[in-house]
Each structure stands twice: as structure tokens, then as C-alpha cells.
Design a protein around this motif. Structure first.
Motif, mmCIF file in Angstrom:
data_model
loop_
_atom_site.group_PDB
_atom_site.id
_atom_site.type_symbol
_atom_site.label_atom_id
_atom_site.label_comp_id
_atom_site.label_asym_id
_atom_site.label_seq_id
_atom_site.Cartn_x
_atom_site.Cartn_y
_atom_site.Cartn_z
ATOM 1 N N ILE A 223 35.279 38.142 33.681
ATOM 2 C CA ILE A 223 34.509 37.958 34.821
ATOM 3 C C ILE A 223 33.509 39.139 35.575
ATOM 4 N N ILE A 284 40.703 34.081 39.210
ATOM 5 C CA ILE A 284 39.666 34.439 38.104
ATOM 6 C C ILE A 284 38.418 33.084 37.870
ATOM 7 N N SER A 287 36.473 32.603 41.000
ATOM 8 C CA SER A 287 35.571 33.639 40.959
ATOM 9 C C SER A 287 34.227 33.191 40.137
ATOM 10 N N LEU A 332 38.107 37.874 43.252
ATOM 11 C CA LEU A 332 38.070 38.993 42.490
ATOM 12 C C LEU A 332 38.690 40.171 42.955
#
Length: 409
Positions: A223, A284, A287, A332
Motif C-alpha cells: 500500500i 489495507i 485503503s 492506513l
């Protein structure tokens, strides 16, 4: 029950103080950038202003993260805030007595950049010291909600003050915000961080240790890689927003503040959802969705025609752009605060600051000449297209690796 109420009240004092500080900062930042846009009408000049503001972050981010882990985080945050407020006060006095050239704004932006570099990892590391782990998504939602409110009102206040008062008076709002935020943080008792032997290591070793956090966590690595690639294209857009309104749509500063307001409304809406009803387990993945949404909305902003009605579509797109920004950031931040050791938190968050501080100036150096030639709207389109492709590529690779790990015996 009493303990729960205590951490909530302490968190709200810190969050409200930071929101007030950001209210003054956003107002002053908008007024300064709009002043530059009116004086120069140049994407290149606005690009240079962004470069000057973010370059200190590139230089000082590693040191700021280590400082947040080694030393008193409250002191670092208060000192940084007051240093930025003092700089604003000095600049306000000089502007009141002298007719300063435009380039002096760049010095002011540079000083603010240094202060923000040290403050951000300190504040982000303080929050998990105050808040239980299972409340981090919610509290980050509240933090973003308050910051979004400041982001919403700041440009409106900045535009209003800029229209009525000289810049020396506008700068005083930043001074007031810094003082109030520092008082709020001073009265809150931050739990003592346990010392470890790692704090005696050399700076270089600690910087490597901060990077090692991301190498060991593949989810986080994917990410953050996607964010770094996308920010090269997305980060310069913040410097071009005033020109989209003033040059592309040929509208005044109040319309420019309305665009900022639209962006903030989107941020507030998503923050409110995260702080109340939204409960997410795959942080994640969410995100990644936020990053992809940012790319889609940037692309849409770039294809809107420059007709007066087009501005309303542009402002509407900015609502979703702000919302998707939080969809990327809040999960995040919560994931990092949950999974990273408290004594390494500052270094980890300084890596994120370093990413934005490197991608912003490099992106501006690349994008400013292009925007100067083909127009800022074209850069919005290019940015969105590249972000969609990059996010899709990294997220598909991440999904493939997840599937491969589940198949392992």
C-alpha cells in the motif's frame, strides 16, 4: 467507565487543539497561495512554492521520526507549533512595515514546512499512547473529521480575511491557532513511553530500522508503494487548485475557497462515517479502494469543460476527491498504529512524510512545465489516469500474493 471517559476527554482536547491550529494554518496557506496566484498567474511559480514547502520535509523527515521516538513527543509538537506561529508573527510585522517582494512568501512556506515535518510524526505517535487499540479507526475518523472541518472553514476564513484585510492581519490567525493548540497539548498528560535499548543506536541504524518495518510487513509495503507511485502524480495537484479556478474557469478567490470547501465537505463526510458507523476489518484493502477513487476523480476533474457550469461539476468532483482521500488515509493510519511497536512509531510515520515530501517536489519539477504548456486541467487528467493504472497494478499484485500465501501448506 471513568478510565474510558478519561482517555476520551484527553483525546478530544488534543484533537480540538490540533483542529484549531489547522484552522489558522489552512486560512493562511490559502491566502498566501492565492496571493501568489494573483500576483504571478504562473503554474511554474506555484510549483516552486510547493517545492520550497516540501523540500525541508525531504531533508528532515528521517530526523523528525527518530526525534519522535527518542525524545518527548509533546515537547516536539508544542515547540514546532510555536515556531511556526512565531515565524508567522515575524512575517506579519515585516509585512506591516515594509512592502516585501513575492519571493519572501517562499521563505515563509519553507519555515512552515520544517515545523510540520517535526510535528506530524510526533502527533501521530501520541494518539496511540492515549487511545486503546480497538478505538484507533474511530478516533482517527474523529481526528480527520475535526481536521476536515478546519480544512473546510480555513479557506473560507482565509478568503474572507484576504478580501478585507492586508496579509499582515491574515497571518495573525495562524499565530492564534498555534498558541491555542500548544495550550491544549500542554494540559494533557501523555503516558510515558517505555525506553528501549534501541534508543541508543546511531541515527543511520534507526533510519534503516524504520524502513525495515515496511519490508517485514508485506501488506504495508504494497500500500505504501502504491501511495508513493501515485503521490508523484497527485501531490502537485494541491498547488494547481487555485489556477483551476482563477485561470481555467476565470473565477474569483471566493470560488477558489468554495472548491476547497467542497473538498473539505467530502473529507468530513467520510470522516464522520469512519468515526461512527463504519467498521472495517480489511484496512489495507479499503485503503487501496481510496487510492483508486482518488485517481478516478482526478481524471474526471481533468475532462470538465471550462464553461461556468463546468465549475460546479469540478466542485462536485472535489467532494468525492476529498472523501476518497480519507478512505485511503484513515484505515492506513489505524493499521500502522495497531501493528507497529510504540517505540518505532515515529520512524514509521516519518517514512510516510518522507514519501510525500519527496514525491511532491519531484512531481512539481516534472508537472509544472507540462501544466505551463498544456494547462493545469490536462495534468489533472494525466494524474488520474496514471493513478488508476498504478493502483490497479499494485493491488492486483498484492491480491495475487495473498492468494499464493493461503495456498501454502
Amino acid at each position: 467507565m471513568e478510565k474510558a471517559q478519561k482517555w476520551k476527554s484527553q483525546f478530544m482536547v488534543v484533537a480540538l487543539g490540533q483542529a484549531v491550529s489547522m484552522l489558522g494554518s489552512h486560512g493562511v496557506q490559502f491566502a498566501l497561495i492565492w496571493w501568489l496566484a494573483e500576483k504571478t498567474s504562473s503554474p511554474l511559480m506555484l510549483g516552486i512554492s510547493g517545492l520550497v514547502a516540501y523540500l525541508p520535509m525531504t531533508v528532515f523527515s528521517p530526523l523528525a521520526g527518530i526525534a519522535a521516538d527518542r525524545y518527548n513527543r509533546k515537547f516536539i509538537s508544542v515547540f514546532s507549533d510555536m515556531a511556526m506561529g512565531t515565524a508567522a508573527l515575524i512575517y506579519a510585522v515585516l509585512l506591516f512595515f515594509f512592502d516585501l517582494p513575492v519571493w519572501t512568501v517562499l521563505v515563509m512556506l519553507c519555515v512552515r514546512g520544517i515545523g510540520s515535518t517535526f510535528q506530524q510524526p510526533a502527533i501521530q505517535s501520541i494518539i496511540p499512547q492515549l487511545v486503546p487499540k480497538d478505538q484507533l479507526v474511530k478516533t482517527n475518523g474523529w481526528m480527520q473529521l475535526l481536521n476536515s472541518g478546519s480544512f473546510l472553514l480555513g479557506p473560507v476564513i482565509g478568503a474572507s480575511l484576504y478580501a478585507i484585510f492586508p496579509m499582515s492581519v491574515v497571518l495573525m490567525s495562524d499565530v492564534a491557532g498555534a498558541i491555542l493548540a500548544s495550550i491544549a497539548l500542554t494540559v494533557v498528560k501523555i503516558p510515558k513511553l517505555e525506553k528501549t535499548e534501541q534508543e541508543e543506536q546511531h541515527f543511520t541504524a534507526e533510519i534503516k530500522e524504520g524502513l525495515q518495518i515496511f519490508k517485514e510487513d508485506k501488506k504495508l509495503l504494497h500500500i505504501v508503494t502504491a501511495e508513493a507511485l501515485c503521490m508523484f502524480f497527485y501531490a502537485p495537484l494541491s498547488s494547481f487548485y487555485p489556477l483551476m479556478t482563477s485561470d481555467y474557469f476565470q473565477l474569483s478567490a471566493m470560488y477558489g475557497s468554495a472548491v476547497e470547501l467542497s473538498f473539505a465537505i467530502g473529507m468530513m463526510g467520510s470522516s464522520l462515517l469512519f468515526s461512527s458507523v463504519l467498521k472495517i476489518s480489511r484496512k489495507i484493502r479499503v485503503s487501496f479502494i481510496g487510492l483508486l477513487g482518488m485517481g478516478v476523480m482526478s481524471l474526471i476533474c481533468g475532462i470538465i469543460p471550462p464553461a461556468p457550469v463546468g465549475w460546479f461539476f469540478f466542485a462536485g468532483s472535489c467532494i468525492f476527491l476529498g472523501a476518497f482521500g480519507n478512505v485511503h488515509t484513515i484505515p492506513l493510519t489505524a493499521y500502522m498504529q495497531e501493528t507497529i511497536s510504540p517505540d518505532k512509531m515515529g520512524r514509521a510515520f516519518s517514512v510516510l512524510t518522507l514519501i510525500s515530501s519527496v514525491t511532491m517536489p519531484v512531481g512539481l519539477l516534472f508537472s509544472s512545465p507540462i501544466a505551463e504548456k498544456v494547462g493545469v486541467n490536462v495534468w489533472f487528467f494525466i494524474s488520474g489516469l496514471c493513478m488508476i493504472v498504478l493502483t490497479a497494478g499494485v493491488s492486483l499484485r498484492y491480491a495475487a500474493e495473498c492468494r499464493n500465501r493461503t495456498r501454502l501448506p
